[in-house]
Design a protein around this motif. Sequence first.
Motif, PDB file in Angstrom:
ATOM      1  N   TYR A   1      -5.980  12.755  -4.876  1.00 29.99           N
ATOM      2  CA  TYR A   1      -6.497  12.209  -3.627  1.00 29.99           C
ATOM      3  C   TYR A   1      -7.983  11.905  -3.786  1.00 29.99           C
ATOM      4  O   TYR A   1      -8.723  12.685  -4.409  1.00 29.99           O
ATOM      5  CB  TYR A   1      -6.293  13.190  -2.467  1.00 29.99           C
ATOM      6  CG  TYR A   1      -4.874  13.250  -1.970  1.00 29.99           C
ATOM      7  CD1 TYR A   1      -4.281  12.147  -1.363  1.00 29.99           C
ATOM      8  CD2 TYR A   1      -4.120  14.421  -2.080  1.00 29.99           C
ATOM      9  CE1 TYR A   1      -2.978  12.191  -0.904  1.00 29.99           C
ATOM     10  CE2 TYR A   1      -2.815  14.481  -1.616  1.00 29.99           C
ATOM     11  CZ  TYR A   1      -2.253  13.367  -1.022  1.00 29.99           C
ATOM     12  OH  TYR A   1      -0.958  13.412  -0.568  1.00 29.99           O
TER      13      TYR A   1
ATOM     14  N   GLU B   1       1.267   4.176  -2.962  1.00 28.68           N
ATOM     15  CA  GLU B   1       1.159   5.616  -2.764  1.00 28.68           C
ATOM     16  C   GLU B   1       2.367   6.333  -3.368  1.00 28.68           C
ATOM     17  O   GLU B   1       2.247   7.413  -3.954  1.00 28.68           O
ATOM     18  CB  GLU B   1       1.047   5.948  -1.270  1.00 28.68           C
ATOM     19  CG  GLU B   1      -0.235   5.483  -0.618  1.00 28.68           C
ATOM     20  CD  GLU B   1      -1.467   6.171  -1.164  1.00 28.68           C
ATOM     21  OE1 GLU B   1      -1.333   7.260  -1.756  1.00 28.68           O
ATOM     22  OE2 GLU B   1      -2.576   5.622  -1.008  1.00 28.68           O
TER      23      GLU B   1
ATOM     24  N   ASP C   1       0.821  -1.200   0.000  1.00 27.36           N
ATOM     25  CA  ASP C   1       0.000   0.000   0.000  1.00 27.36           C
ATOM     26  C   ASP C   1       0.862   1.260   0.000  1.00 27.36           C
ATOM     27  O   ASP C   1       0.578   2.230  -0.699  1.00 27.36           O
ATOM     28  CB  ASP C   1      -0.926   0.006   1.212  1.00 27.36           C
ATOM     29  CG  ASP C   1      -2.020  -1.052   1.116  1.00 27.36           C
ATOM     30  OD1 ASP C   1      -2.248  -1.557   0.003  1.00 27.36           O
ATOM     31  OD2 ASP C   1      -2.628  -1.372   2.152  1.00 27.36           O
TER      32      ASP C   1
ATOM     33  N   ARG D   1      -0.340  14.556  -7.610  1.00 21.84           N
ATOM     34  CA  ARG D   1      -1.056  13.306  -7.425  1.00 21.84           C
ATOM     35  C   ARG D   1      -2.540  13.600  -7.226  1.00 21.84           C
ATOM     36  O   ARG D   1      -2.947  14.760  -7.115  1.00 21.84           O
ATOM     37  CB  ARG D   1      -0.522  12.513  -6.238  1.00 21.84           C
ATOM     38  CG  ARG D   1      -0.678  13.200  -4.889  1.00 21.84           C
ATOM     39  CD  ARG D   1      -0.615  12.195  -3.766  1.00 21.84           C
ATOM     40  NE  ARG D   1      -1.698  11.244  -3.876  1.00 21.84           N
ATOM     41  CZ  ARG D   1      -1.701  10.048  -3.261  1.00 21.84           C
ATOM     42  NH1 ARG D   1      -0.673   9.684  -2.523  1.00 21.84           N
ATOM     43  NH2 ARG D   1      -2.727   9.234  -3.393  1.00 21.84           N
TER      44      ARG D   1
ATOM     45  N   SER E   1      -7.870   9.109   4.089  1.00 20.53           N
ATOM     46  CA  SER E   1      -8.624   7.866   3.931  1.00 20.53           C
ATOM     47  C   SER E   1      -9.246   7.408   5.240  1.00 20.53           C
ATOM     48  O   SER E   1      -9.910   6.364   5.280  1.00 20.53           O
ATOM     49  CB  SER E   1      -7.720   6.762   3.370  1.00 20.53           C
ATOM     50  OG  SER E   1      -6.750   6.377   4.322  1.00 20.53           O
TER      51      SER E   1
ATOM     52  N   VAL F   1       2.379  10.657   1.662  1.00 19.74           N
ATOM     53  CA  VAL F   1       1.846   9.350   2.046  1.00 19.74           C
ATOM     54  C   VAL F   1       1.050   9.480   3.342  1.00 19.74           C
ATOM     55  O   VAL F   1      -0.035   8.909   3.500  1.00 19.74           O
ATOM     56  CB  VAL F   1       2.977   8.314   2.204  1.00 19.74           C
ATOM     57  CG1 VAL F   1       2.475   7.075   2.919  1.00 19.74           C
ATOM     58  CG2 VAL F   1       3.525   7.926   0.849  1.00 19.74           C
TER      59      VAL F   1
ATOM     60  N   ALA G   1      -2.266  11.002   2.572  1.00 17.98           N
ATOM     61  CA  ALA G   1      -3.165  10.023   1.960  1.00 17.98           C
ATOM     62  C   ALA G   1      -3.797   9.129   3.020  1.00 17.98           C
ATOM     63  O   ALA G   1      -5.010   8.854   2.985  1.00 17.98           O
ATOM     64  CB  ALA G   1      -2.400   9.173   0.938  1.00 17.98           C
ATOM     65  N   GLU G   2      -2.994   8.674   3.957  1.00 17.14           N
ATOM     66  CA  GLU G   2      -3.500   7.828   5.031  1.00 17.14           C
ATOM     67  C   GLU G   2      -4.523   8.583   5.876  1.00 17.14           C
ATOM     68  O   GLU G   2      -5.583   8.059   6.231  1.00 17.14           O
ATOM     69  CB  GLU G   2      -2.337   7.360   5.907  1.00 17.14           C
ATOM     70  CG  GLU G   2      -2.727   6.517   7.107  1.00 17.14           C
ATOM     71  CD  GLU G   2      -3.205   5.122   6.746  1.00 17.14           C
ATOM     72  OE1 GLU G   2      -3.727   4.428   7.629  1.00 17.14           O
ATOM     73  OE2 GLU G   2      -3.057   4.726   5.580  1.00 17.14           O
TER      74      GLU G   2
END
Length: 217
Positions: A34, A7, A3, A32, A157, A150, A153-154
């Motif tokens: 999201y 990313e 994972d 990027r 989410s 990263v 992103a975590e």
Amino acid sequence: MKDVLDELAAVRRTMGRGTLPAGEAYTVELRRRYDAEVDDVWDAITDPDRLRRWLKPVTGDLRPGGTYELEGGEHGEILRCEPPRLLKVSWMFGPEADAWPGTSEVEVRLTPGGDGRTEFELIHAAVVGEPMFPTYGPGAGGVGWDIALVALAEFLSGGVSADHAEFETSLEGHEFSRRSAAAWGDAHLAAGGDPEQVAAAVRATTDFYAPDPAGRA
């Protein structure tokens, strides 16, 4: 691990040139997507309570023209703030950095991407002299931003972002940093970097972020 590496692969990296008040600058640029609404991403990068949960605690006069300071020493002035699309700050590190104004700026641009997604772009421009850039290349700052994105992103989410220092010193973090350094080497080559200098810079950046515990070269 998959994972986290997914990313890493989600980011498009480029190295370029720009101009700051202090002179010609190098840029590292990360783009990027999201899977979050633009207002949610904007809130995550500007609300102090949310920012500390994926980046670092922040204090200061958090408004245009005000100043900020992150736990760890990064600090600067809020140059532009245009919700929910654009945030631009000066980005300095250490007390001596204030003697060189206009040498480092970070700009984040957000664009609604459709289907509840957001296109994210971060540009860090810095006037970098000898020996920093020839030694480390764009990975000097690029690897750190990869780690931060990263964590973002975590967080977006719904997960709990790991402590940066803990992640960077873990086996997973070392592998991530090695691959990030190599990816920034590819961006450096694409920008016209000399292959031998790029290879040396990737090695130096890798040794900085993911040193071999056995001391091997």
